[in-house]
Design a protein around this motif. Structure first.
Motif, PDB file in Angstrom:
ATOM      1  N   UNK A 365      -7.310  -6.479  20.193  1.00 30.08           N
ATOM      2  CA  UNK A 365      -7.662  -7.695  19.449  1.00 30.08           C
ATOM      3  C   UNK A 365      -7.672  -8.905  20.377  1.00 30.08           C
ATOM      4  N   UNK A 366      -6.663  -8.981  21.256  1.00 29.82           N
ATOM      5  CA  UNK A 366      -6.612 -10.090  22.211  1.00 29.82           C
ATOM      6  C   UNK A 366      -7.809 -10.025  23.159  1.00 29.82           C
ATOM      7  N   UNK A 367      -8.167  -8.820  23.610  1.00 30.22           N
ATOM      8  CA  UNK A 367      -9.318  -8.655  24.501  1.00 30.22           C
ATOM      9  C   UNK A 367     -10.581  -9.200  23.841  1.00 30.22           C
ATOM     10  N   UNK A 368     -10.782  -8.845  22.578  1.00 28.23           N
ATOM     11  CA  UNK A 368     -11.988  -9.290  21.864  1.00 28.23           C
ATOM     12  C   UNK A 368     -11.956 -10.794  21.640  1.00 28.23           C
ATOM     13  N   UNK A 369     -10.825 -11.308  21.138  1.00 21.14           N
ATOM     14  CA  UNK A 369     -10.711 -12.744  20.864  1.00 21.14           C
ATOM     15  C   UNK A 369     -10.905 -13.577  22.130  1.00 21.14           C
ATOM     16  N   UNK A 370     -10.472 -13.039  23.265  1.00 22.64           N
ATOM     17  CA  UNK A 370     -10.591 -13.770  24.536  1.00 22.64           C
ATOM     18  C   UNK A 370     -12.034 -14.098  24.871  1.00 22.64           C
ATOM     19  N   UNK A 371     -12.953 -13.221  24.479  1.00 27.01           N
ATOM     20  CA  UNK A 371     -14.360 -13.462  24.799  1.00 27.01           C
ATOM     21  C   UNK A 371     -14.906 -14.697  24.099  1.00 27.01           C
ATOM     22  N   UNK A 372     -14.212 -15.153  23.056  1.00 30.46           N
ATOM     23  CA  UNK A 372     -14.681 -16.325  22.317  1.00 30.46           C
ATOM     24  C   UNK A 372     -14.116 -17.645  22.802  1.00 30.46           C
ATOM     25  N   UNK A 373     -13.177 -17.609  23.772  1.00 30.94           N
ATOM     26  CA  UNK A 373     -12.510 -18.848  24.196  1.00 30.94           C
ATOM     27  C   UNK A 373     -13.505 -19.831  24.810  1.00 30.94           C
ATOM     28  N   UNK A 374     -14.453 -19.319  25.594  1.00 32.16           N
ATOM     29  CA  UNK A 374     -15.455 -20.213  26.204  1.00 32.16           C
ATOM     30  C   UNK A 374     -16.191 -20.988  25.116  1.00 32.16           C
ATOM     31  N   UNK A 375     -16.571 -20.282  24.054  1.00 31.57           N
ATOM     32  CA  UNK A 375     -17.340 -20.925  22.988  1.00 31.57           C
ATOM     33  C   UNK A 375     -16.462 -21.831  22.130  1.00 31.57           C
ATOM     34  N   UNK A 376     -15.186 -21.462  21.975  1.00 33.22           N
ATOM     35  CA  UNK A 376     -14.247 -22.335  21.266  1.00 33.22           C
ATOM     36  C   UNK A 376     -14.057 -23.628  22.046  1.00 33.22           C
ATOM     37  N   UNK A 377     -13.882 -23.521  23.360  1.00 33.40           N
ATOM     38  CA  UNK A 377     -13.728 -24.703  24.214  1.00 33.40           C
ATOM     39  C   UNK A 377     -14.970 -25.581  24.141  1.00 33.40           C
ATOM     40  N   UNK A 378     -16.142 -24.950  24.186  1.00 34.75           N
ATOM     41  CA  UNK A 378     -17.406 -25.690  24.082  1.00 34.75           C
ATOM     42  C   UNK A 378     -17.524 -26.372  22.727  1.00 34.75           C
ATOM     43  N   UNK A 379     -17.200 -25.629  21.652  1.00 31.62           N
ATOM     44  CA  UNK A 379     -17.339 -26.172  20.297  1.00 31.62           C
ATOM     45  C   UNK A 379     -16.454 -27.389  20.090  1.00 31.62           C
ATOM     46  N   UNK A 380     -15.191 -27.307  20.520  1.00 33.84           N
ATOM     47  CA  UNK A 380     -14.264 -28.415  20.298  1.00 33.84           C
ATOM     48  C   UNK A 380     -14.623 -29.619  21.156  1.00 33.84           C
ATOM     49  N   UNK A 381     -15.091 -29.385  22.361  1.00 34.55           N
ATOM     50  CA  UNK A 381     -15.498 -30.496  23.224  1.00 34.55           C
ATOM     51  C   UNK A 381     -16.694 -31.226  22.623  1.00 34.55           C
ATOM     52  N   UNK A 382     -17.659 -30.475  22.135  1.00 35.93           N
ATOM     53  CA  UNK A 382     -18.839 -31.087  21.529  1.00 35.93           C
ATOM     54  C   UNK A 382     -18.481 -31.836  20.240  1.00 35.93           C
ATOM     55  N   UNK A 383     -17.484 -31.351  19.504  1.00 34.34           N
ATOM     56  CA  UNK A 383     -17.011 -32.063  18.308  1.00 34.34           C
ATOM     57  C   UNK A 383     -16.449 -33.420  18.704  1.00 34.34           C
ATOM     58  N   UNK A 384     -15.669 -33.461  19.803  1.00 30.30           N
ATOM     59  CA  UNK A 384     -15.129 -34.728  20.284  1.00 30.30           C
ATOM     60  C   UNK A 384     -16.240 -35.708  20.634  1.00 30.30           C
ATOM     61  N   UNK A 385     -17.302 -35.195  21.240  1.00 31.22           N
ATOM     62  CA  UNK A 385     -18.442 -36.056  21.580  1.00 31.22           C
ATOM     63  C   UNK A 385     -19.122 -36.572  20.318  1.00 31.22           C
ATOM     64  N   UNK A 386     -19.325 -35.701  19.336  1.00 31.78           N
ATOM     65  CA  UNK A 386     -19.967 -36.114  18.086  1.00 31.78           C
ATOM     66  C   UNK A 386     -19.125 -37.151  17.344  1.00 31.78           C
ATOM     67  N   UNK A 387     -17.803 -37.004  17.394  1.00 26.45           N
ATOM     68  CA  UNK A 387     -16.934 -38.004  16.785  1.00 26.45           C
ATOM     69  C   UNK A 387     -17.061 -39.340  17.502  1.00 26.45           C
TER      70      UNK A 387
END
Length: 533
Positions: A365-387
Motif C-alpha cells: 500500500x505504501x509503495x502504491x501511495x508513494x507514486x502519488x506524492x509527486x502529484x499531491x505535491x503539485x496539486x497542493x502547490x498549484x492550490x496555493x498559487x490559485x489562492x
C-alpha cells in the motif's frame, strides 16, 4: 502591515504548521505499534472527520475571518471588525454544537452505516473535538486579522502536543479492555487537544480585551453591514479555501464510506476488513503525511508572494514565483516518491517493529501511495498559487473531479478480493493524478506562465534516479551486516545527501536561490569550499 512583519508572521505560521503536521504523523506511528492494524482500523474510521474540521479551523475559517477583520481595520471600522468576530463565534458555536450532537447521539448509526460498528466508542470519544475545533477558528482568525500570528501558532502546538501525549497515554491505559477501547483512548486525546487549544486562545484574548475595548469605545459611530452579508462573505472564502487544501482528508473521508463495505462484499470478515483498512490508512497513510506537510508548507508560503505580484500586476514577478513553486514541488515530490517506493518494505518494518506481519502486509500500500506524492505535491502547490490569485474556488472543481475518480475506482477495485485495500491505494493515486494535472492546467490557463521542464522536471528526475541507485546499494549491502533498522536509516541519510549533491551538480538549484535561505551566504561559502557549486 510592513513587509518585514508580514514575512515574520508567515514564517511563524509556516513553522508551526510543519511541526503540527509532523507531530501528527509521528503520533500515529507509535499508536499503530500499540494497537495494531485492527485498532487503527477503528481509529481511522472516525479520524478523517476530525481532520476535515481541523483543516477548516486551521486554514479555511481563520483565513476568511482574518481577511474580513483586517479589511475593516484598514478602513478604521473597529466596531464592525469586532462584530465579524462575534457573528463568527455564534456561527461556529452553532456548527460545533450540531456536529457534537450528530456524532455523539448518532454514533451507533454512523459507524454501522460505515460498516465498522467496532468504531462506536472511538466515535463517541471524538465528538467533543467537533464542538471545540470550530471555536478555535474564530479566535485564530480574529488574531490573524490583527496581524498577530503568535496566538495561532501557540494554540496549534499546544493542541497537538496534548493530543499526542493524551492519546498515547489513554490508548495504553485502555489496551487491556480491548482494541475498541484502546482506539477510543487514542481519540480521547484528539478531543482533549482542541479543548486545551481553545483555553489558550481565550486566555490570550482576555488578556488583550481591555485594550481592544478601549479602542472600540473611542471609535466613531459607523454604519453596520448586515449579519447575513457578513456570514455569506465568511462562507464564500472559508469553504473554497478549506476544500482546496483538503485533498487527502476528503479522499480519506470518501474511503471511510466505501472501503469497509466493499471489503466485506469481496468476502473478508468484518475483523479482516478492519485490519486491512488499518494497514492502509493507519500504517501506510501516516508515512505519506510527512511529505504532504512539506508540500503544504510550500503552498502556504506561495500565497502572499503570488497575491502581492497579482495585486500590482507584476507579471514577471508572478511568473518567477509560479515557476519556482512548480520546481520546488518537483524537488520535494520526486525524492519522496522514489525513496518511499524503493524502501517501502524496510520503512514499514522500521516504523512498526511491534507489528511486523501487519507492516509487511501494509508495505505494498505504501509503495502504491508513494507514486502519488509527486502529484499531491503539485496539486497542493498549484492550490496555493490559485489562492494567491484570488481564485481558490476553481480548485474545488478539480478536487471534486479527483474525488469522484477516487470514489468510483475505490468502489470497483476494493471489491476485487485479490486487490482489496491495494485497490483503494491505486484509486487514491489516480485521484491525485487528476487533481494535480487539473490544478496545473488551471494555473497555466489563468496566468499563461511558461515552464522550463528541463530545469523543473528532468534535472530533479535524474537526481532522484541516481539517489535511488545509491539508496538500494547501501541498504542491501548493509542489511546483512547491521540489520534492517540501521540499514534503512543510513540508506535514507545517504540518499538525502546524494540527492542534494545531484541537485547542485545538475544546477537544479541556483546559487542566488540558496542565498535566500537562512544563513544562505554561509551555506554558499561552505558549498564552494566543497566544490559543489
Amino acid at each position: 502591515m510592513n513587509k518585514k512583519s508580514f514575512v515574520r508572521g508567515a514564517a511563524i505560521l509556516g513553522i508551526a504548521g510543519i511541526l503540527v503536521q509532523v507531530m501528527g504523523a509521528i503520533f500515529r506511528i507509535p499508536l499503530a505499534n500499540i494497537i495494531g492494524d485492527q485498532g487503527m482500523g477503528y481509529y481511522q474510521t472516525v479520524y478523517p472527520i476530525y481532520v476535515l474540521l481541523l483543516i477548516f479551523s486551521t486554514n479555511g475559517a481563520p483565513t476568511a475571518i482574518s481577511k474580513m477583520v483586517s479589511e475593516r481595520l484598514a478602513l478604521g471600522k473597529l466596531k464592525e471588525a469586532h462584530r465579524v468576530f462575534r457573528l463568527s463565534f455564534i456561527l461556529m458555536l452553532v456548527i460545533g454544537v450540531l456536529a457534537f450532537l450528530v456524532f455523539f447521539y448518532g454514533a451507533k448509526q454512523i459507524v454501522t452505516a460505515l460498516g465498522n460498528p467496532g468504531a462506536y466508542y472511538a466515535m463517541i470519544a471524538i465528538s467533543p473535538a467537533l464542538l471545540f475545533v470550530p471555536l478555535m477558528s474564530v479566535y485564530r482568525g480574529y488574531f490573524q486579522g490583527h496581524q498577530s500570528m503568535g496566538p495561532t501558532a501557540v494554540s496549534q502546538l499546544t493542541e497537538q502536543a496534548i493530543r499526542v501525549v493524551a492519546g498515547l497515554t489513554f490508548a495504553v491505559l485502555l489496551l487491556d479492555k480491548g482494541l475498541t477501547y484502546a482506539a477510543a483512548g487514542a481519540t480521547i486525546g484528539t478531543s482533549v487537544g482542541p479543548i486545551a487549544g481553545v483555553i489558550i486562545l481565550i486566555i490570550i484574548y482576555y488578556r488583550r480585551r481591555e485594550g481592544l475595548h478601549e479602542k472600540l469605545r473611542s471609535s466613531r459611530h459607523e454604519p453596520m453591514e448586515s449579519a447575513g452579508s457578513i456570514l455569506a462573505k465568511l462562507a464564500s472564502v472559508a469553504v473554497p479555501v478549506t476544500v482546496g487544501v483538503s485533498i487527502m482528508p476528503i479522499m480519506n473521508l470518501v474511503d471511510v464510506t466505501i472501503i469497509m463495505r466493499r471489503l466485506q462484499y469481496a468476502g473478508f470478515t468484518h475483523q479482516q476488513a478492519n485490519a486491512l483498512y488499518g494497514q492502509l490508512s493507519g500504517m501506510a497513510g501516516p508515512v505519506i503525511n510527512i511529505p504532504m506537510a512539506m508540500a503544504l508548507s510550500v503552498a502556504l508560503s506561495l500565497v502572499p508572494a503570488i497575491a502581492a505580484a497579482n495585486s500590482v500586476k507584476d507579471q514577471d514577478f508572478l511568473d518567477t514565483n509560479i515557476r519556482l513553486g512548480f520546481r520546488t514541488a518537483m524537488i520535494i515530490g520526486i525524492p519522496c516518491t522514489f525513496g518511499l517506493m524503493s524502501l517501502a518494505g524496510p520503512i514499514m518494518q522500521l516504523f512498526y517493529p511491534m507489528q511486523a506481519d501487519s507492516a509487511a502486509n501494509a508495505a505494498p500500500c505504501l509503495f502504491i501511495l508513494s507514486t502519488g506524492i509527486i502529484f499531491l505535491s503539485l496539486a497542493q502547490t498549484m492550490v496555493g498559487i490559485l489562492q494567491g490569485l484570488g481564485r481558490p474556488y476553481v480548485a474545488v472543481v478539480s478536487l471534486g473531479t479527483g474525488v469522484l475518480v477516487n470514489a468510483v475506482l475505490t468502489y470497483v477495485l476494493t471489491g476485487i478480493r485479490a486487490l482489496n485495500v491495494q485497490g483503494a491505494a491505486i484509486a487514491t493515486v489516480a485521484g491525485l493524478i487528476v487533481v494535480g494535472i487539473m490544478n496545473f492546467g488551471l494555473v497555466k490557463a489563468t496566468t499563461g506562465t511558461k515552464y522550463d521542464l528541463k530545469l523543473s522536471v528532468v534535472r530533479p528526475l535524474i537526481s532522484g534516479i541516481v539517489m535511488t541507485v545509491f539508496v538500494l546499494v547501501v541498504y542491501y549491502s548493509l542489511k546483512p551486516v547491521i540489520g534492517n533498522s540501521l540499514a534503512t536509516a543510513l540508506s535514507i541519510l545517504v540518499g538525502g545527501g546524494v540527492y542534494v549533491i545531484m541537485l547542485l551538480k545538475t544546477k537544479s538549484i541556483a546559487a542566488n536561490e540558496i542565498k535566500l535561505l537562512p544563513k544562505g551566504e554561509n551555506l554558499i561559502g561552505l558549498l564552494q569550499k566543497m566544490k559543489l557549486i
